[in-house]
Enzyme design. Structure first.
Site, PDB file in Angstrom:
ATOM      1  N   GLU A  60       0.913  -1.312   0.017  1.00 12.67           N
ATOM      2  CA  GLU A  60      -0.047   0.110   0.126  1.00 12.67           C
ATOM      3  C   GLU A  60       0.834   1.293   0.031  1.00 12.67           C
ATOM      4  OE1 GLU A  60      -2.493  -3.273   0.720  1.00 12.67           O
ATOM      5  OE2 GLU A  60      -0.489  -2.746   1.765  1.00 12.67           O
ATOM      6  N   HIS A 102     -10.428  -6.407   8.230  1.00 12.20           N
ATOM      7  CA  HIS A 102     -11.276  -6.574   6.927  1.00 12.20           C
ATOM      8  C   HIS A 102     -12.773  -5.980   7.224  1.00 12.20           C
ATOM      9  CE1 HIS A 102      -8.328  -9.765   6.420  1.00 12.20           C
ATOM     10  NE2 HIS A 102      -8.730  -9.834   5.156  1.00 12.20           N
TER      11      HIS A 102
END
Length: 326
Positions: free
Chosen positions: A62, A131
């Site tokens: 990322e 998540h």
């Protein structure tokens, strides 16, 4: 006006398609977004239509995704990054908050950094930590970033295009629990301004405020409350930074009561900011303290405890009852 019924994921896909077609400087970047179409298939079909030079599969990094996007923006592109899951954004946190958010100010406004970072966020999908998190407050707290979150398919379709057209960095939080819920999308309508909140149900006794997937919960709670004789007004924030307080203040001046709901933990949150600002600006209109309904101040639990952790209609109605009891 042409309207279609689309799930939110498809509405975002259509919005991205429109942005890619309108400007060849728009690029999509992310992990598995090309051939696979992303974990949630939001970018499905876009690589085949626009080519691998404009819909790029990236390494699982990322920080590299955001850092590369910053460089592309410096060269005149409009990169749109996908962070695969909400909790995966933190390896890119330094690039977002220390660099991307600061660069326009560092250049005294002479350089623009039109980077959009798409973040599927929130719960209700039966997953685990990293998540199902709601990290929006970190970025709403950071000057130099715009932060938005649609609650409907129509808003998702238009707001992603507005975010891409912005010359400033935009964190685009997508409530993944709404990805598969269909809603009307007006292809040729006039979208609301990107940074505007909106009354989505009118009422007279209590104001409910929320964003993202929480808006659907608030509307359900309002229906139940109405069946019990209580009139509830519901406001969708839509934009978390900047926040549009005008509809909220007008509503509270009418109802005298406010409940703010969110999936994120309550401590130092978007809900905290809304509560504090309303207490400052509408103090003499309040007939009860501003109440907050939120996730708990703990890490996100295992999936089997999701229903305990996340606010639901019952917790919202309990707060409504407490507000009315004052």
């Amino acid at each position: 006006m042409t309207e279609r019924m689309l799930p939110m994921a498809k509405a975002i896909n259509e919005g991205l398609r429109a942005a890619l077609a309108a400007d060849d400087k728009v690029l999509l970047m992310g992990e598995d977004i090309g051939t696979l179409g992303g974990v949630f298939r939001v970018t499905e079909g876009l690589k085949a239509e626009f080519g691998e030079d404009r819909v790029l599969d990236t390494p699982l990094a990322e920080s590299g995704i955001v850092g590369t996007a910053i460089g592309l923006a410096m060269r005149g592109y409009r990169p749109v990054c996908e962070i695969q899951f909400d909790g995966f954004i933190f390896p890119g946190f330094d690039q977002i908050t220390s660099q991307l958010a600061k660069l326009t100010y560092r250049h005294e406004g002479s350089a623009r950094f039109p980077v959009v970072i798409r973040v599927p966020y929130g719960g209700h999908i039966g997953a685990v930590e990293h998540h199902q998190e709601s990290p929006e407050a970190y970025f709403a707290h950071t000057p130099g970033l715009r932060v938005v979150s649609p609650a409907t398919s129509n808003d998702a379709y238009w707001m992603i295009q507005q975010a891409i057209a912005s010359d400033d960095p935009v964190l685009f939080f997508e409530p993944k629990a709404r990805y598969w819920q269909k809603g009307e999308v007006a292809d040729d309508g006039v979208p609301a301004p990107l940074h505007s909140s909106r009354v989505v149900r009118t009422g007279t006794q209590v104001t409910l405020v929320g964003h993202g997937a929480m808006v659907a919960q608030l509307l359900q709670a309002a229906e139940v409350a109405e069946s019990e004789g209580t009139s509830v007004e519901v406001i969708d924030l839509r934009s978390l930074s900047p926040l549009d307080y005008a509809p909220i203040l007008a509503s509270v001046q009418k109802t005298g009561r406010l409940v703010v709901a969110q999936e994120a933990p309550g401590n130092v949150s978007v809900g905290s900011e809304v509560a504090a600002t309303v207490a400052e600006r509408a103090f003499y209109s309040l007939e009860a303290p501003v109440l907050r309904v939120s996730g708990f101040d703990t890490p996100f639990p295992p999936a089997k405890l999701e229903g305990v952790y996340l606010p639901d209609v019952d917790r919202i109605l309990e707060a409504v009852d407490r507000s009315l009891a004052y």
